[in-house]
Design an enzyme around this catalytic site. Structure first.
Site, PDB file in Angstrom:
ATOM      1  CG  HIS A 112     -48.789 -15.884 -11.896  1.00  0.00           C
ATOM      2  ND1 HIS A 112     -48.597 -16.736 -12.818  1.00  0.00           N
ATOM      3  CD2 HIS A 112     -47.911 -16.209 -10.915  1.00  0.00           C
ATOM      4  CE1 HIS A 112     -47.708 -17.691 -12.490  1.00  0.00           C
ATOM      5  NE2 HIS A 112     -47.300 -17.325 -11.404  1.00  0.00           N
ATOM      6  CG  ASP A 121     -49.940 -11.404 -14.951  1.00  0.00           C
ATOM      7  OD1 ASP A 121     -49.934 -12.150 -13.948  1.00  0.00           O
ATOM      8  OD2 ASP A 121     -49.555 -11.797 -16.220  1.00  0.00           O
TER       9      ASP A 121
END
Ligand SMILES: [Zn+2]
Ligand SMILES: [Zn+2]
Length: 305
Positions: free
Chosen positions: A64, A66
């Site tokens: 992901h 982030d």
């Protein structure tokens, strides 16, 4: 000797209220290990005076954005700063393609050896062995393949008790004592028992990083009694349903895991952008597990020897 964790990013999917994407630096005996590398990681490194050139290895929990979007910038800076020391990155399958395609289209040939080792996120496994510690990856339950990391110092030797050491003891016998053996004379007869001249070894410190994950008691065995546990807590209990749907945890769930695993200290982070004030996270978690601390960027969490 140092065993310290510094938080570089404490925010969830969207950076908000000054909280950056996930990233941390674990420093063991002066050596830096980067754990996750969200977007602003290299800016935080500059802010806190950590030299990227001193990073020995990078551990990425999942793909992901982030948790890894800061990597390419960091790798480029390492190259521009003249890094020649090789760098190893551990990450779930896919990262190698992502990085190589960026290097390809920017026509970059790094002046250091970049090794990307893809992890099997379905089982627990030792992935790295440093001089004084080992690192393991272990499965986390999230929407995409995801793993946590367990850093553990190797067992240490007993320590010579200088106050009790006889002055005439040979160097060979001192080495024997350090290795846990008794001191002997030339005929091999024991002259001093090891336990009478040594102190117990210092504790082997440990840190477990549980990146994005839902509440999962399968973790208890892996993180049992660690000195320091980071466990995500994206939401508060008011959004427990949302946490379940998105494979995240609440502060209460993180604290329950910490309590059941009998860890010494818990750090919670990966706070959702829905919350401006994060003090309720502490309030909610402390009720279950007293030794809970909020992940605050720039702050060090050290384990004493
Ligand atoms: Zn995340
Ligand atoms: Zn995630």
């Amino acid at each position: 000797l140092t065993f310290c964790l510094k938080i570089l990013g404490s925010g969830g999917a969207i950076p908000a209220y000054g909280r950056n994407h996930s990233s941390q630096i674990l420093t063991i005996n002066g050596k830096h290990f980067l754990i996750d590398c969200g977007e602003a990681t290299q800016h935080s490194l500059i802010e806190y005076g950590i030299k990227p050139g001193k990073i020995e290895a990078i551990f990425i929990s999942h793909l992901h954005g982030d948790h890894y979007l800061g990597l390419m910038g960091l790798i480029s800076s390492m190259h521009l700063q003249g890094r020649t020391k090789s760098l190893i990155i551990f990450a779930p399958r896919g990262l190698k393609d992502i990085i190589l395609i960026q290097l390809k289209y920017s026509n970059s040939i790094l002046n250091f050896d970049l090794k990307i080792e893809e992890l099997d996120t379905s089982r627990r496994r030792k992935i790295y062995e440093g001089k004084s510690f080992t690192a393991e990856s272990f499965p986390l339950k999230h929407r995409i393949p995801c793993c946590g990391f367990l850093f553990k110092e190797k067992p240490k030797l007993r320590r010579i008790n200088k106050r009790l050491l006889p002055q005439d003891l040979s160097l060979q016998n001192i080495i024997r004592l350090k290795n846990g053996e008794d001191a002997m004379d030339d005929e091999g007869k024991v002259i001093y028992k090891n336990k009478n001249l040594t102190l117990p070894p210092r504790i082997s410190r440990s840190y477990a990083y549980c990146s994005d994950t839902c509440y999962d008691e399968a973790l208890l065995e892996v993180i049992h009694q660690v000195d320091l546990l980071y466990h995500e807590s994206t939401f508060l209990e008011d959004r427990a349903t949302k946490a379940k749907e998105t494979f995240h945890s609440t502060a209460k769930e993180a604290a329950t895991i910490a309590k059941k695993a009998k860890v010494k200290r818990l750090i919670i982070g990966h706070f959702s952008a829905r919350y401006k004030d994060i003090t309720p996270f502490e309030t909610e978690a402390v009720e279950i597990f007293k030794e809970t601390f909020l992940a605050i960027e720039g702050q060090d969490y050290c384990v004493e020897e």
